[in-house]
Design an enzyme around this catalytic site. Structure first.
Site, short mmCIF file in Angstrom:
data_model
loop_
_atom_site.label_atom_id
_atom_site.label_comp_id
_atom_site.label_asym_id
_atom_site.label_seq_id
_atom_site.Cartn_x
_atom_site.Cartn_y
_atom_site.Cartn_z
N HIS A 164 24.76 39.52 23.31
CA HIS A 164 23.43 39.65 22.90
C HIS A 164 23.08 38.73 21.90
CE1 HIS A 164 19.27 41.63 22.77
NE2 HIS A 164 19.37 41.25 21.60
N GLU A 165 23.57 38.60 21.05
CA GLU A 165 23.31 37.77 19.49
C GLU A 165 23.48 36.27 20.21
OE1 GLU A 165 21.44 38.78 17.58
OE2 GLU A 165 21.75 40.92 18.17
N GLU B 54 13.77 39.62 23.75
CA GLU B 54 14.73 40.73 23.69
C GLU B 54 15.13 40.85 25.23
OE1 GLU B 54 16.41 42.07 21.17
OE2 GLU B 54 15.47 40.28 19.90
#
Length: 659
Positions: free
Chosen positions: A171-172, A258
């Site tokens: 995700h990062e 996100e």
């Protein structure tokens, strides 16, 4: 939406950020002038109704002071963040994880980050740990992919399995590759400025109560405190206008990104359960009264939009929340409603009892005794580093490159990593090379180890050498800026010792300078909208690639150059535009790359497409061409095209000379 479209979208959101910032400033200025006018009326004992007379320049002075406070705060915060991701990590008490750590949880985390970095073709980020935070959360920060940092909480290390941790790290990495980090740093500066008025009011309240020693006791002191309290309280309330706009800006910029990062992480890892189960644990811990993503540091709210999940419950956590609801994120990941994990899944994990999955074994470092004790079959003579690019580009299989224990140890040791860089430049079979003679003269005490490392590097597949360079970046970045500058200058003199620059030397130096130079972590300003504004710089790159590709493709330089001409018709190129090989000095190429790095994101795909046309996009790339394209992508802060990435995931690729 691809990488370059995401970069352009981030730039357009930056313009929206400026608009929202302007609206916030206007709202705060109006509120300050209203409050100051009311205070003036009260102090003068005038009735609220009727006409009022204010001193000359009253409103102008109020406006100037307010704007100066907001803009000054923004400028100061942006200056404080000039060091990029490192500065942000330190803001919340982050501690850098040593590249040669022997802590099992930290070692597992570093292995996962290294896999993701090798998969994406970017420099391995520094990793920071929020050691006092027992919740599950993480963020990435930096001005560009080459100097990013990844920050995780202690709870993420101890409560997540390897797959779940990989999902969070993925995700990062999605934020890194989608261009979110630079926008998020701008957001930090902007929101800090507009929230300063409230902070100023809070300080005025504190000053009123704790700094009154010089005021005469009695009535005057009481009046002073009342006025200071009213003044401070008014500005503290006005500060909530800044807080409101700050959250609106964060909501407008970060919430949809996100969702994108969740989707990208799943595509990147090919495992929806990794990130999905991590989010389930955060939601379950929050439902049980323990805030699953809570960050206790006082600066956490300021950085709330960076994290995987919301760091605090908030009064405006509905419509203006910086993160989408966890249940909605889970529904989008799985396509259905999901159940929360049970107590067994939520327990704190003990790495020593982990079953080690087969795809994790190659990525474990064996330099430390505790790791060797984990499984007897890990006690072999070499270390394997998994190249996980197949997760992003291939069929899900992992190619493996085996590193000797000494190379693995040195690559993670800041004190010795420069020696491995010198070894990458050397041909150990040539005892008379000018580079070796230079090292004998300037580094006589280290030459034996450098030669030993160079001999070990020769045993690696040649397509492992640039990935090895990426693997060393966290250790090299622990060197101070003067130490890195001295090291780069040493390399420059070493390369110049034979009065020529080979392709291998050019590639290594280009990547090193872009990732380790003093200005490498600074934001690059976009100055050029189209490649037509940089025609001369494009000619330099096209000519360079054509000269390198000609002997490998067995075609004429001019013919290969014209492939780029047909792919870039707006540049109006012809065969006479080809630069001779003697005109392509390192300094000229570096200047061209520096200017092309200031090209607008949506103009980059056309440039890279032209370069691939020269290299032969549809055929397997020879390693020298792939290395050159990888170095160019690093200089342009762009991800490797799949054609290039495929070269580094196939360890069975025939060896090709880099010289």
């Amino acid at each position: 939406m691809n990488f370059f479209e995401q970069q352009d979208h981030a730039r357009r959101q930056s313009r929206m950020l400026v608009l929202l910032f302007a609206l916030a400033v206007i709202a705060i200025v109006l509120a300050v002038n209203i409050v100051m006018a009311l205070l003036w009326i009260l102090l003068q004992g005038q009735p609220l109704a009727g006409a009022h007379h204010y001193p000359h320049g009253f409103f102008f002075t109020n406006t100037c002071i307010t704007v100066l406070l907001i803009c000054g705060g923004t400028m100061i915060e942006i200056f404080n963040l000039r060091d990029g991701g490192d500065a942000v990590a330190r803001m919340v008490g982050g501690r850098q994880v040593s590249p040669n750590t022997i802590d099992l949880h930290e070692r597992r985390l570093l292995n996962i980050v290294e896999e993701m970095a090798l998969a994406s073709g970017i420099a391995c980020p520094k990793v920071y740990l929020l050691a006092k935070e027992e919740s599950i959360n993480a963020f990435a920060a930096g001005y560009n992919p080459n100097e990013a940092v990844v920050v995780l909480t202690q709870g993420a290390l101890t409560r997540l399995t390897r797959d779940e941790l990989q999902g969070v790290v993925g995700h990062e990495f999605s934020h890194i590759l989608n261009g979110d980090m630079r926008l998020n740093l701008k957001l930090l500066g902007v929101t800090f400025g507009i929230e300063m008025v409230g902070d100023f009011g809070r300080q005025a309240l504190e000053f009123a109560w704790y700094n009154s020693d010089g005021i005469e006791a009695g009535f005057k002191l009481a009046v002073f405190r009342i006025i200071a309290f009213i003044f401070g309280f008014a500005f503290f309330v006005i500060g909530y206008i800044g807080l409101f706009f700050g959250r609106v800006i964060k909501f407008a910029v970060s919430r949809q990104r996100e969702y994108l990062a969740d989707a990208s992480a799943i595509q990147f890892t090919r495992n929806p359960d990794g990130l999905g189960n991590a989010l389930r644990k955060i939601a379950a811990l929050s439902d049980k009264g323990f805030s699953g993503a809570y960050i206790g540091h006082r600066n956490a709210e300021q950085l709330s939009h960076l994290f995987v999940s919301a760091v605090r419950p908030h009064l405006m956590a509905g419509f203006f929340a910086t993160h989408p609801p966890l249940q909605e994120r889970l529904r989008r990941i799985y396509g259905r409603e999901v159940e929360m994990p049970d107590e067994q899944e939520l327990r704190v994990q003990d790495v020593r009892n982990f079953p080690v999955p087969s795809d994790a074994l190659p990525a474990l470092a064996y330099a430390s005794t505790p790791l060797r004790a984990m499984r007897t079959d890990l006690q072999e003579a070499s270390t394997a580093i998994a190249l996980a690019a197949a997760h992003a580009y291939g069929d899900g299989t992992l190619a493996q490159i085996r590193l000797s224990p000494e190379i693995d140890r040195v690559a993670h040791d800041p004190a010795e990593a420069p020696l491995l860089l010198y070894a990458l430049f050397l041909n150990p079979a040539d005892e008379r090379s000018p580079q070796l003679q230079y090292l004998l003269e300037h580094m006589p005490n280290q030459i034996a180890q450098v030669k030993r490392l160079a001999a070990a590097i020769v045993q690696l597949p040649e397509n492992a050498r640039l990935p090895l360079l990426d693997l060393m970046m966290p250790a090299l970045r622990q060197l101070s800026v003067p130490e890195r500058d001295a090291m780069l200058a040493q390399f420059q003199r070493m390369i110049a010792s034979d009065k020529r620059v080979s392709l291998h030397e050019f590639v290594l130096q280009t990547v090193l300078v872009r990732r380790l130079a003093a200005q490498a972590n600074r934001a690059v300003r976009i100055k050029y909208a189209t490649v037509n504004e940089l025609r001369a710089e494009c000619l330099v790159l096209f000519s360079l690639l054509a000269h390198v590709a000609a002997p490998l493709r067995k075609e004429a330089v001019a013919s290969l150059f014209m492939r780029a001409a047909h792919a870039s018709p707006t540049l109006a190129l012809s065969e006479k535009d080809v630069s001779g090989i003697d005109a392509l000095s390192y300094s000229r190429i570096k200047l061209a790359l520096d200017k092309l790095n200031q090209l607008a994101p949506l103009a980059n795909p056309a440039l890279i497409k032209s370069l691939l046309a020269i290299a032969g996009e549809q055929a397997a790339l020879p390693l020298p061409l792939a290395d050159l394209l990888r170095a160019i992508c690093a200089a342009l802060e762009a991800p490797m095209p799949p054609t290039v990435a495929a070269v580094y995931t196939n360890t069975g690729w025939p060896a090709a000379s880099l010289s």
